[in-house]
Scaffold this active site. Sequence first.
Site, PDB file in Angstrom:
ATOM      1  N   GLU A  55       0.829  -1.212   0.000  1.00 57.35           N
ATOM      2  CA  GLU A  55       0.000   0.000   0.000  1.00 57.35           C
ATOM      3  C   GLU A  55       0.858   1.253   0.000  1.00 57.35           C
ATOM      4  OE1 GLU A  55      -0.199  -2.658   1.923  1.00 57.35           O
ATOM      5  OE2 GLU A  55      -2.236  -3.038   2.639  1.00 57.35           O
ATOM      6  N   CYS A  86      -1.847  -2.750   7.462  1.00 52.82           N
ATOM      7  CA  CYS A  86      -1.245  -2.653   8.795  1.00 52.82           C
ATOM      8  C   CYS A  86      -1.470  -1.239   9.350  1.00 52.82           C
ATOM      9  CB  CYS A  86       0.251  -2.978   8.730  1.00 52.82           C
ATOM     10  SG  CYS A  86       1.259  -1.630   8.063  1.00 52.82           S
ATOM     11  N   CYS A  89       0.384   1.638   7.518  1.00 54.05           N
ATOM     12  CA  CYS A  89      -0.238   1.995   6.232  1.00 54.05           C
ATOM     13  C   CYS A  89      -1.538   2.773   6.449  1.00 54.05           C
ATOM     14  CB  CYS A  89      -0.495   0.752   5.393  1.00 54.05           C
ATOM     15  SG  CYS A  89       1.024   0.069   4.696  1.00 54.05           S
TER      16      CYS A  89
HETATM   17  N1  THU Z   1       2.087  -6.515   4.087  1.00 53.25           N
HETATM   18  C1  THU Z   1       1.676  -5.657   3.123  1.00 53.25           C
HETATM   19  O1  THU Z   1       2.385  -5.397   2.142  1.00 53.25           O
HETATM   20  N2  THU Z   1       0.461  -5.086   3.270  1.00 53.25           N
HETATM   21  C2  THU Z   1      -0.438  -5.407   4.235  1.00 53.25           C
HETATM   22  O2  THU Z   1      -1.552  -4.905   4.224  1.00 53.25           O
HETATM   23  C3  THU Z   1      -0.071  -6.357   5.282  1.00 53.25           C
HETATM   24  C4  THU Z   1       1.353  -6.799   5.276  1.00 53.25           C
HETATM   25  C5  THU Z   1       3.365  -7.229   3.875  1.00 53.25           C
HETATM   26  C6  THU Z   1       4.498  -6.855   4.760  1.00 53.25           C
HETATM   27  C7  THU Z   1       5.346  -8.111   4.698  1.00 53.25           C
HETATM   28  O3  THU Z   1       6.154  -8.078   3.533  1.00 53.25           O
HETATM   29  C8  THU Z   1       4.342  -9.231   4.518  1.00 53.25           C
HETATM   30  O4  THU Z   1       3.152  -8.613   4.069  1.00 53.25           O
HETATM   31  C9  THU Z   1       4.075 -10.024   5.776  1.00 53.25           C
HETATM   32  O5  THU Z   1       3.775  -9.180   6.837  1.00 53.25           O
END
Ligand code: THU
Length: 130
Positions: A55, A86, A89
């Site tokens: 994101e 998360c 984000c």
């Molecule tokens: N992650 C994202 O890219 N976006 C989300 O909404 C949740 C988590 C990624 C971070 C990390 O590379 C992986 O997912 C596991 O946490």
Amino acid sequence: MDYLNLIKEAKLAMQNSYSPYSNFAVGAALITKKGKVYKGCNIENASYGATNCAERTALFSAIANGESEIEAMAIVSSGGEFTYPCGICRQVMAELMPNGKLIFSNDEKEYKVMTIDEILPYSFTKEDIR
Ligand code: THU
């Protein structure tokens, strides 16, 4: 562009995920009010904390290209379930796309549309530091 097409773009972005540590790929695609699409994926690092979520990758790319009006962002993941952003984000979204819609899609080809305010109520914003 409709939401289904934006979800397709997010799936394309997910193919570029660099996630050798979690093996959890995430893709995001946003569309500006003028109709330009910016994509992002998660990019991990051996120093785990340096990881960037899909994101924020998409959002920072749009901002770095001079955009300010984000209409919507679609988010998908290799987990197949709806994947919600998360906390970091959510905070970045509240700052950079406060009125944007979020589209979450799963492997069943279902999607949900939500607002930033729904996923981050009572947020801390620039209004609070005046
Ligand atoms: N992650 C994202 O890219 N976006 C989300 O909404 C949740 C988590 C990624 C971070 C990390 O590379 C992986 O997912 C596991 O946490």
